[in-house]
Design a protein around this motif. Sequence first.
Motif, mmCIF file in Angstrom:
data_model
loop_
_atom_site.group_PDB
_atom_site.id
_atom_site.type_symbol
_atom_site.label_atom_id
_atom_site.label_comp_id
_atom_site.label_asym_id
_atom_site.label_seq_id
_atom_site.Cartn_x
_atom_site.Cartn_y
_atom_site.Cartn_z
ATOM 1 N N ILE A 126 10.209 11.649 1.055
ATOM 2 C CA ILE A 126 9.756 11.334 2.405
ATOM 3 C C ILE A 126 10.924 11.431 3.378
ATOM 4 C CG2 ILE A 126 8.900 9.463 3.894
ATOM 5 C CD1 ILE A 126 7.132 8.596 1.566
ATOM 6 N N PHE A 127 12.026 10.798 3.017
ATOM 7 C CA PHE A 127 13.205 10.811 3.894
ATOM 8 C C PHE A 127 13.703 12.240 4.120
ATOM 9 C CE2 PHE A 127 17.822 10.374 4.658
ATOM 10 C CZ PHE A 127 17.793 9.538 5.774
ATOM 11 N N GLY A 128 13.751 13.034 3.047
ATOM 12 C CA GLY A 128 14.218 14.415 3.165
ATOM 13 C C GLY A 128 13.330 15.232 4.087
ATOM 14 N N PHE A 159 8.801 -2.528 12.998
ATOM 15 C CA PHE A 159 9.238 -1.317 13.683
ATOM 16 C C PHE A 159 8.997 -0.069 12.830
ATOM 17 C CE2 PHE A 159 12.224 -4.594 15.470
ATOM 18 C CZ PHE A 159 11.604 -4.671 16.704
ATOM 19 N N GLY A 160 8.120 -0.203 11.835
ATOM 20 C CA GLY A 160 7.785 0.942 11.010
ATOM 21 C C GLY A 160 8.613 0.999 9.748
ATOM 22 N N ASP A 161 8.604 2.179 9.111
ATOM 23 C CA ASP A 161 9.327 2.375 7.855
ATOM 24 C C ASP A 161 10.656 3.103 8.066
ATOM 25 O OD1 ASP A 161 7.268 1.504 5.705
ATOM 26 O OD2 ASP A 161 6.113 2.778 7.072
ATOM 27 N N VAL A 214 8.816 5.410 12.877
ATOM 28 C CA VAL A 214 7.868 6.169 12.047
ATOM 29 C C VAL A 214 7.174 5.207 11.084
ATOM 30 C CG1 VAL A 214 7.609 8.044 10.390
ATOM 31 C CG2 VAL A 214 9.344 8.208 12.190
ATOM 32 N N PHE A 215 5.858 5.191 11.127
ATOM 33 C CA PHE A 215 5.050 4.364 10.237
ATOM 34 C C PHE A 215 4.396 5.276 9.199
ATOM 35 C CE2 PHE A 215 5.507 2.137 14.178
ATOM 36 C CZ PHE A 215 5.496 0.772 13.872
ATOM 37 N N LEU A 216 4.589 4.961 7.929
ATOM 38 C CA LEU A 216 4.055 5.803 6.865
ATOM 39 C C LEU A 216 2.566 5.558 6.652
ATOM 40 C CD1 LEU A 216 6.897 5.608 4.177
ATOM 41 C CD2 LEU A 216 6.536 7.363 5.931
ATOM 42 N N ASN A 217 1.895 6.606 6.166
ATOM 43 C CA ASN A 217 0.473 6.552 5.844
ATOM 44 C C ASN A 217 0.319 5.939 4.449
ATOM 45 O OD1 ASN A 217 -2.140 7.162 4.948
ATOM 46 N ND2 ASN A 217 -2.262 8.984 6.243
ATOM 47 N N ALA A 218 -0.296 4.752 4.374
ATOM 48 C CA ALA A 218 -0.427 4.046 3.099
ATOM 49 C C ALA A 218 -1.251 4.848 2.095
ATOM 50 C CB ALA A 218 -1.049 2.670 3.321
ATOM 51 N N ASP A 219 -2.288 5.549 2.559
ATOM 52 C CA ASP A 219 -3.108 6.348 1.640
ATOM 53 C C ASP A 219 -2.292 7.489 1.023
ATOM 54 O OD1 ASP A 219 -5.391 4.900 1.712
ATOM 55 O OD2 ASP A 219 -6.491 6.202 3.086
ATOM 56 N N LEU A 633 12.807 8.572 -5.239
ATOM 57 C CA LEU A 633 13.594 9.242 -6.285
ATOM 58 C C LEU A 633 14.066 10.611 -5.819
ATOM 59 C CD1 LEU A 633 14.730 9.536 -9.143
ATOM 60 C CD2 LEU A 633 12.493 10.425 -9.856
ATOM 61 N N SER A 634 13.174 11.407 -5.251
ATOM 62 C CA SER A 634 13.563 12.754 -4.792
ATOM 63 C C SER A 634 14.632 12.673 -3.721
ATOM 64 C CB SER A 634 12.342 13.502 -4.255
ATOM 65 O OG SER A 634 11.471 13.846 -5.308
ATOM 66 N N ASP A 635 14.514 11.692 -2.813
ATOM 67 C CA ASP A 635 15.538 11.519 -1.774
ATOM 68 C C ASP A 635 16.882 11.165 -2.396
ATOM 69 O OD1 ASP A 635 13.871 11.974 0.480
ATOM 70 O OD2 ASP A 635 13.027 9.969 0.256
ATOM 71 N N CYS A 636 16.841 10.311 -3.422
ATOM 72 C CA CYS A 636 18.075 9.919 -4.104
ATOM 73 C C CYS A 636 18.721 11.125 -4.775
ATOM 74 C CB CYS A 636 17.775 8.828 -5.133
ATOM 75 S SG CYS A 636 19.211 8.323 -6.088
#
Length: 710
Positions: A126-128, A159-161, A214-219, A633-636
């Motif tokens: 997500i971060f990437g 304030f979001g994620d 930025v607020f993430l979509n929980a679904d 994990l992928s971001d890490c």
Amino acid sequence: MSANKELQQGYSDYSSALDQATLLNRLIAAMEKGDLTDELLEHIPELSEAKKLNDKLKYRKTILERSIAEQFAKNKKNGVKASEPSASSSAPVEKKAKKDGKNGGAAPKQAKKVDYVTVNDYGSSIFGRLQSLFKKAIEDAFPGLDVPLLLAETPNPQFGDYQCNSAMPIAAILKATGINKKPGDVGKEIHAKLPENIDFVEKIAVMPAGFINVFLNADYLRKQISSLALNGISLPKVAKKRVLVDFSSPNIAKEMHVGHLRSTIIGDSICRLFEAVGYDVLRVNHIGDWGTQFGMLIAHLYDRFPDFLKKLPDISDLQAFYKESKKRFDEDEQFKKRAYECVVKLQSRDGEIVQAWNTICDVSKKYNQIVYDHLDIKIKDVGESFYQDKMVELVKWIKENKPDMLRKEEGRQIMFPTGCDVPLTVVKSDGGFTYDTSDLAALKYRMLEEKCDWNIYVVDAGQNLHLETVYAAGRDFGWYDENTQRVEHVGFGLVLGDDKKKFKTRSGETVRLLDLLSEGVKRATEKLKEKGRDAVMTEEELAAARDAVAFGCVKYADLSHTRTQDYIFSFDRMLDDRGNTAVYLLYAYARIRSIVRTSGVTDSQLADYLAKTPILPLNHPAELKLAKQLLKLSDCVLLVLDSLMLHQMCDYVYNLATLFHDFYNECYVIERKEGEPVVVHFHRLALCEVTANVISTCFKILGIREVPKM
């Protein structure tokens, strides 16, 4: 916050504070002694710059002193009277500075950071993906503006994620050019350039101060966890690279000691990371298997084991064998003469002498392999002997292609790479070669013949000056383009004892790695018996857990520290089952696998549930918090691919384990009520499965053996 979490947090804070206090004590001690360590120079940049200038002046001073001495000798020969410079009238002669990176004068590193990792598919990152989207939005909104992207997780969920904070510095840059825009307006312009529909984003809000929340979509999170549980863990897909990693590098005829520990562990983990993302990895052991010392070793071999040609000698203590030969070399003139004769024969490739040399190498490699087997290290020996002919070719190549780069000084042939104050000695005054020559030949071979995209040297921080100078020479020679090819020194600090000095035995000897690992096995056995595991595990299970703990704790203790800093070796801290240790993680992993086994749910039953439930009903805050961590994990992986700092992965997996414990304390996976059937919550069981698989993936990269029972 649960009591368990508070204890873990307290222990973590205590460990961090202890490390910081230890660091400050080392810095103070270094300043009191006047010892300009690499660590001290790193923390006081002004001192580092002054030291570089001082080293440069010392070098120039040495050149001037030699010139004066030469001129005096000429004057004396020609009958010109002149007063000879006396020791009393001149400054004390300085000892020649070692090329150990602690004396400044380092070659310039590349000025601009290059993104060497090309991501084709971010996977569950997500971060990437956010980074990529915001970079493009900023470029589109403000073309030609060179500003770093400031994107981070928000500390407050309201304030979001995630939050982009680039609007403020952009507004400041625009103001300096005469364009007045409020940060809030800048934020809106960036937001306008983002895609309208981003599948993993619920909403984006721009604050008046310019913060973009930025607020993430929980679904989306629920769907991703279901997919990971059904299809397995997937890492980001990156462009293929041919990568060479130079690590471990012990010397022949000397047993591996604690000084080789960090290079071996860090290098292997970096290789595992590269292999995990699909790189073509060359694991190279640049062993010290050539040099004048082999003359005395071969001569001593003939005396101690005259039948070595028929059978491999049983040299039980390599260190003692080396010391014996060195003592004879220093005290026995006849032996010294024979040793020199052996060197000459070795260099001329005399058949029997080469066989003796091979025998010594084989015995040494045999002991090295025991260490490598314990630590699950795979590596190919490509020693200094491999480059002997290539050094001759190198000098010929330089003279034919870059003759202006060589200059003569006191019979030596040296070169000053661009931006370097300390030269490389390519040819000695007697016509011999140096480590500079060998490392230049190795770099040339790796870049031009092996055709490596990345060339990573996992070598102690003390070699930074030398290696950066070699890399600068490689760039001058045109062997690689730093904008597309990554040639990098992965430096690391020292392993210290409790006294904050280099880790040694009580008698002051260097600690042998085999002894260290044997002690680890002994202590791990005691730890497991103390926990009563010998009563509930089979002999095979106990042995597997013992080795996983013994070798895993040593690896993790090294990798979990920032590699550029020294760390204190302590089995007591390594084997603690609280805090950020391998033991804690191994227990956490075994516990999660045990939960899945205890549920009685088969793999096919869980797979059927996941196929029918593409969006898992994760609604509890602890479930969602764990899900977000799993998707990092992928971001890490991408972060560590860029930084080559393995402690970032250790931090990630430790945080994952602690978040799982919070989740498990707050959410029933297997619910038992008196008089009622046992209820298994399949969506939470899926979370357990994904968590265990992610921890397993991290273990594989860190080189830690996973055991299902502890």
